[in-house]
Write a protein that holds these residues in place. Structure first.
Motif, PDB file in Angstrom:
ATOM      1  N   TYR A 160       0.849  -1.179   0.019  1.00  0.00           N
ATOM      2  CA  TYR A 160       0.071   0.052  -0.117  1.00  0.00           C
ATOM      3  C   TYR A 160       0.937   1.325  -0.031  1.00  0.00           C
ATOM      4  N   PHE A 166       0.010   3.992  -2.649  1.00  0.00           N
ATOM      5  CA  PHE A 166      -0.572   5.382  -2.270  1.00  0.00           C
ATOM      6  C   PHE A 166       0.671   6.333  -3.080  1.00  0.00           C
ATOM      7  N   ALA A 214      -5.101   5.862   3.471  1.00  0.00           N
ATOM      8  CA  ALA A 214      -4.366   7.003   2.507  1.00  0.00           C
ATOM      9  C   ALA A 214      -4.556   6.973   1.066  1.00  0.00           C
ATOM     10  N   LEU A 215      -4.485   5.646   0.704  1.00  0.00           N
ATOM     11  CA  LEU A 215      -4.806   5.501  -0.676  1.00  0.00           C
ATOM     12  C   LEU A 215      -6.303   5.764  -1.041  1.00  0.00           C
ATOM     13  N   ARG A 269      -8.343   7.545   0.565  1.00  0.00           N
ATOM     14  CA  ARG A 269      -8.620   8.907   0.739  1.00  0.00           C
ATOM     15  C   ARG A 269      -8.257   9.939  -0.432  1.00  0.00           C
ATOM     16  N   VAL A 270      -7.070   9.458  -1.183  1.00  0.00           N
ATOM     17  CA  VAL A 270      -6.654  10.473  -2.137  1.00  0.00           C
ATOM     18  C   VAL A 270      -7.312  10.108  -3.423  1.00  0.00           C
ATOM     19  N   THR A 271      -7.948   8.815  -3.658  1.00  0.00           N
ATOM     20  CA  THR A 271      -8.662   8.528  -4.744  1.00  0.00           C
ATOM     21  C   THR A 271      -9.994   8.661  -4.428  1.00  0.00           C
ATOM     22  N   ALA A 283      -0.472   6.890  -6.322  1.00  0.00           N
ATOM     23  CA  ALA A 283      -1.386   7.708  -6.567  1.00  0.00           C
ATOM     24  C   ALA A 283      -1.019   9.039  -6.249  1.00  0.00           C
ATOM     25  N   THR A 287      -7.915   2.504  -6.625  1.00  0.00           N
ATOM     26  CA  THR A 287      -8.191   2.312  -5.289  1.00  0.00           C
ATOM     27  C   THR A 287      -7.616   1.064  -4.606  1.00  0.00           C
ATOM     28  N   PHE A 312      -1.507   3.259   5.301  1.00  0.00           N
ATOM     29  CA  PHE A 312      -1.275   3.525   3.727  1.00  0.00           C
ATOM     30  C   PHE A 312      -2.451   3.356   2.984  1.00  0.00           C
ATOM     31  N   ARG A 313      -3.291   2.148   3.232  1.00  0.00           N
ATOM     32  CA  ARG A 313      -4.380   1.720   2.589  1.00  0.00           C
ATOM     33  C   ARG A 313      -5.564   2.740   2.682  1.00  0.00           C
TER      34      ARG A 313
END
Length: 409
Positions: free
Chosen positions: A98, A102, A161-162, A164-166, A105, A333, A158-159
Motif C-alpha cells: 500500500y 499510495f 491514505a490511498l 482517501r486520495v482516490t 496515486a 483504489t 497507507f491503505r
C-alpha cells in the motif's frame, strides 16, 4: 555455479594448478550437492517453463508472452530486492504494497492535478518513500516495536491514505506519455527492421561482461591460492549462462526489444548486488541477520543498519508504485493489494532463509520470475484463480521446507 573453496587437506574438484582430481560429472555432482540452495531456484524456473511450454503447445515461450511476463515481473521484482534485505536482517515489512499504491496515486495527482513534469515528480516520490522508511525504521530500531506490528499498522494507514486520495474519482487516469512509457515503452532501436538490433547488441555486451567477470574472479582466486572449479566446469558454466542470456535476448529482440521496465530492474539489481557483495554496508547487513547480538558486540551500529534497510525498502516500494501506476496508466483504489505477499514469496522462493542472514538479490529476482511464470502459465492453461492461489501457496511452503532441510544439512 559457485566456486568451490576448501582447505588443501580436503578432497577438491581441482587443485590450484588446475589438475583435475575428479571427472567432470563427479565435480558437477559435488557442486550441485554443495550449492543446492543456490541452484534449486534456477532448476525450478527451468522445470516450470518447460512444463508450461509443453502444456500450452509453445505459446508460453512465445516472444510476446515472455516479453509480457518479464515486464509484469518488474514492479514485484523491485519490491523483492528490498524485501530481501529486510528478511536478511530478520525483520518484515507488510506495508510495502500500500506504500507503493499510495505513492503511485500521489505521482498521478502530481502529474494530472498539479501539472508537474515527470522529472520533478519521480524524485519527489522516491524521497517520500525514503521518509516513510525512516519513520518505520525509527519505530523498529529506536522504540523497539516489533516490525510486524509497525508495518501492519503502516499497511492499514497507507491503505486508508490511498482510499482517501482516490476518493473523489476512484481512478485517476494519467495522460502523460513520458510517464506511461516507463511501464509500457521500449528502448528505441538503431534501425527500423523486424529484429530489435540494439537489444541484440546489449545482449552481446552482457555476455562479454559476464565472461570477463568470471575470468577475472578466477584469476583473483588463483592469485591468492584459493580453490577454483576446473577449466572444463568453468567453460560449461560460461557456455550455459551465455546461451541463456543469448536466448532471452533473441526472444525479446523479436518483440519490441528491451522495455524501460526491464532496464530499470537491471539497474536496481546491479546496484543492490554491488552493495550486498562489495561494500561494508552489505557485510554489516548479513552480519546483523546472522547474529544481531554478536554484530552489536563487534561494533556494528545495528540501529543504523535497520534505518538503512527500511529506508531502502520504502524507496523501492515508491519505485514499484511508479512502475505499476505507469503500466496501468492510472492510479486505482486497489493498487498495491497483496504486493507485499508476492514480494515476500519471491524472496523466500529465491533462496532467502527464513532464519535470516542468508539470501541474494539475484536469487529473489529469479524467485519473482518463478511466481510470475506460475501465474502466466496457469492463466494460459485456463486454471481457475482459486487453484492458482492454492498452487502458489504450496510452492511457497515447499521453498521454506527446502530452506529448513538444507540448513539442517
Amino acid at each position: 555455479m559457485s566456486q568451490v573453496v576448501k582447505s588443501q587437506s580436503n578432497t577438491n574438484p581441482v587443485d590450484n594448478q588446475g589438475g583435475a582430481t575428479m571427472s567432470f560429472f563427479q565435480e558437477l555432482r559435488v557442486l550441485l550437492k554443495k550449492n543446492i540452495r543456490e541452484y534449486g531456484m534456477y532448476i525450478a524456473l527451468v522445470v516450470i517453463m518447460a512444463i508450461f511450454s509443453f502444456t500450452t503447445n509453445g505459446l508460453f515461450m512465445s516472444s510476446r508472452n515472455i516479453s509480457n511476463l518479464i515486464n509484469q515481473t518488474g514492479y514485484i521484482a523491485v519490491l523483492a530486492v528490498g524485501m530481501t534485505l529486510v528478511l536478511i536482517i530478520r525483520q518484515i515489512d507488510l506495508s510495502v504494497g500500500y506504500v507503493a499504491g499510495f505513492l503511485g496515486a500521489i505521482a498521478a495527482i502530481m502529474l494530472t492535478k498539479m501539472g508537474l513534469p515527470v522529472i520533478v515528480t519521480l524524485p519527489v516520490i522516491l524521497v517520500l518513500g525514503i521518509i516513510i522508511g525512516l519513520y518505520q525504521g525509527f519505530l523498529v530500531a529506536k522504540l523497539s516495536i516489533p516490525s510486524f506490528v509497525v508495518t501492519l499498522a503502516g499497511m492499514l494507514i497507507f491503505r486508508g491514505a490511498l482510499l482517501r486520495v482516490t476518493e473523489g474519482s476512484g481512478t485517476i487516469i494519467i495522460d502523460n506519455k513520458a510517464f506511461n512509457a516507463i511501464g509500457n515503452g521500449f528502448i528505441p532501436d538503431i534501425t527500423n527492421g523486424r529484429i530489435h538490433i540494439l537489444t541484440l547488441i546489449l545482449g552481446a555486451v552482457a555476455v562479454a561482461l559476464f565472461i570477463w567477470t568470471e575470468l577475472k574472479a578466477r584469476r583473483n582466486k588463483l592469485k591468492y591460492n584459493f580453490e577454483v572449479i576446473s577449466p572444463a566446469m568453468l567453460g560449461a558454466k560460461i557456455v550455459l549462462v551465455s546461451a541463456v542470456i543469448g536466448y532471452i535476448t533473441w526472444i525479446l529482440a523479436n518483440y519490441n526489444g528491451l522495455s524501460w521496465t526491464v532496464v530499470i530492474v537491471i539497474i536496481v539489481v546491479a546496484i543492490y548486488h554491488f552493495i550486498t557483495t562489495k561494500t561494508v554496508v552489505g557485510r554489516y547487513v548479513y552480519a546483523v541477520g546472522g547474529n544481531p547480538e554478536a554484530a552489536k558486540l563487534s561494533g556494528i551500529n545495528v540501529n543504523k543498519i535497520i534505518f538503512i534497510v527500511y529506508a531502502s525498502m520504502s524507496m523501492l516500494a515508491a519505485l514499484s508504485g511508479i512502475l505499476y501506476t505507469s503500466r496501468l496508466q492510472s492510479a486505482t483504489t486497489t493498487a498495491g493489494t497483496a504486493f507485499e505477499l508476492d514480494a515476500i514469496a519471491s524472496a523466500y522462493v529465491g533462496g532467502v532463509s527464513a532464519a535470516g542472514g542468508v539470501g541474494k538479490v539475484t536469487g529473489s529476482i529469479v524467485g519473482a520470475l518463478v511466481m510470475t511464470a506460475l501465474t502466466s502459465g496457469m492463466n494460459l492453461m485456463g486454471v481457475g484463480i482459486s487453484y492458482q492461489y492454492i498452487i502458489k501457496g504450496i510452492v511457497l511452503v515447499g521453498a521454506v521446507v527446502f530452506d529448513v532441510m538444507t540448513r539442517k544439512k
